[in-house]
Write an enzyme that holds these catalytic residues in place. Structure first.
Site, PDB file in Angstrom:
ATOM      1  N   GLU A  58       3.296   5.152   0.488  1.00 36.31           N
ATOM      2  CA  GLU A  58       3.904   5.818  -0.665  1.00 36.31           C
ATOM      3  C   GLU A  58       4.518   7.166  -0.298  1.00 36.31           C
ATOM      4  O   GLU A  58       5.617   7.508  -0.748  1.00 36.31           O
ATOM      5  CB  GLU A  58       2.874   5.980  -1.784  1.00 36.31           C
ATOM      6  CG  GLU A  58       2.592   4.711  -2.574  1.00 36.31           C
ATOM      7  CD  GLU A  58       1.765   3.705  -1.790  1.00 36.31           C
ATOM      8  OE1 GLU A  58       1.105   4.127  -0.804  1.00 36.31           O
ATOM      9  OE2 GLU A  58       1.758   2.518  -2.148  1.00 36.31           O
ATOM     10  N   HIS A 128      -6.388   0.517 -11.824  1.00 37.29           N
ATOM     11  CA  HIS A 128      -5.113   0.014 -12.334  1.00 37.29           C
ATOM     12  C   HIS A 128      -4.928   0.302 -13.811  1.00 37.29           C
ATOM     13  O   HIS A 128      -4.045  -0.279 -14.449  1.00 37.29           O
ATOM     14  CB  HIS A 128      -5.005  -1.495 -12.102  1.00 37.29           C
ATOM     15  CG  HIS A 128      -5.073  -1.902 -10.670  1.00 37.29           C
ATOM     16  ND1 HIS A 128      -6.253  -1.947  -9.978  1.00 37.29           N
ATOM     17  CD2 HIS A 128      -4.100  -2.266  -9.793  1.00 37.29           C
ATOM     18  CE1 HIS A 128      -6.009  -2.343  -8.726  1.00 37.29           C
ATOM     19  NE2 HIS A 128      -4.715  -2.533  -8.588  1.00 37.29           N
TER      20      HIS A 128
END
Length: 321
Positions: A58, A128
């Site tokens: 990322e 999540h």
């Protein structure tokens, strides 16, 4: 007008952006195969040079996008899950958000970041199920949270045209919803709230995935209690004027948000209302938020942590006295 699903407007947004801006490309993990369904057919139409699959790195592909933006490109990053912002925070905050200031305006960072699984997807467990926008707002990142297909399409067009970084959160619980969308081109400016429902007795400011829940509660309470529903749509910049106009009309306010309570968006909006509309209030402003705990994998525990229609109804009745 045409009846469109939320996700179909996302696909349309990507296609339009790549077609309208020659210097735009999309980068993310598994986007060439449209893992989330949002980048469907983009590779076939625009080629691999403009639709890039990134490795699980990322910091690396955020840095690449920021560098490209400094070089005049208009990149779009797509996340696969909402908490990827945590791993990219240094690039997001120390570089993307601050470079314009640190270079005294010599560079702009026209970077759009999209989050298809924002909020609580349902049974996806702690890593999540976050909604990280409060921390990004605190750090000055422009942020939009569209709750309808119409809002999504109009706000996305404005986000991609911005010369600063913009985070676009697509709440998972509304991504299958449908609404009428104009066939002609339109935009919704960043920082413009929408009154989703007119009312007289109490203002409920609802964000993202909580907007449909609040509208359902408002319908159920009518005509006993007339609820006005305000959807900020953009959290930074926030349309304080529309929120305050509504509160000054109804004299009561509830703020509903599915993020954490401590240092959350609901607390900030409630404080702004209390500061600016105190003498118009007939009751203290009420906050409805998720609990300050990680979201469990267990559906019953998740339901307990995330505010639902019963909690919202109770808060509205509380401020009505």
């Amino acid at each position: 007008m045409s009846d469109q699903s939320y996700i179909s407007t996302i696909i349309q947004s990507y296609q339009e952006s790549l077609a309208d801006y020659d210097d735009t490309f999309v980068v993310g993990e598994d986007i060439q195969h449209a893992l989330m369904g949002t980048t469907r057919d983009l590779v076939a139409e625009f080629g691999e040079e403009r639709v890039w699959d990134a490795p699980i790195s990322e910091q690396g592909f955020h840095g690449l996008a920021i560098g490209a933006a400094m070089d005049g490109k208009r990149p779009i990053i797509e996340y696969q899950i909402n908490t990827m912002a945590y791993m990219a925070m240094d690039q997001l905050v120390n570089n993307a958000q601050k470079l314009r200031h640190m270079t005294h305006g010599q560079v702009s960072i026209p970077l759009t970041i999209t989050v298809p699984q924002a909020g609580t997807p349902g049974g996806s467990a702690a890593q999540h199920s976050d909604n990280p926008y409060p921390s990004l707002l605190n750090l000055g990142v422009k942020t939009v949270v569209p709750s309808t297909p119409y809002d999504q399409l109009g706000l996305f067009r404005s986000a991609v045209a911005e010369d600063d970084p913009v985070m676009v959160f697509w709440p998972a619980p509304v991504i299958g919803n449908r609404s009428e969308v104009p066939d002609e081109h339109y935009t919704i400016p960043l920082g413009e709230a929408d009154v989703k429902r007119e009312g007289e007795d109490v203002t409920v400011v609802a964000i993202g995935e909580k907007v449909p829940d609040v509208l359902a509660v408002a319908e159920r309470l009518d005509p006993e209690i007339s609820v006005e529903v305000v959807d900020p749509r953009t959290l930074l910049p926030l349309d304080e004027e529309t929120i305050l106009e509504s509160v000054e009309k109804t004299n009561r306010a509830v703020v509903v948000d599915a993020t954490n309570r401590t240092c959350g968006t609901a607390g900030d909006i409630a404080a702004r209302i209390s500061d600016a509309a105190f003498w118009h209030l007939d009751a203290p402003v009420k906050r409805v938020t998720r609990a300050d705990v990680p979201v469990s994998y267990s559906p019953p525990e998740e339901e307990f942590v995330i505010p639902g229609e019963d909690t919202i109804t109770e808060a509205i009745r509380d401020v009505m006295g």
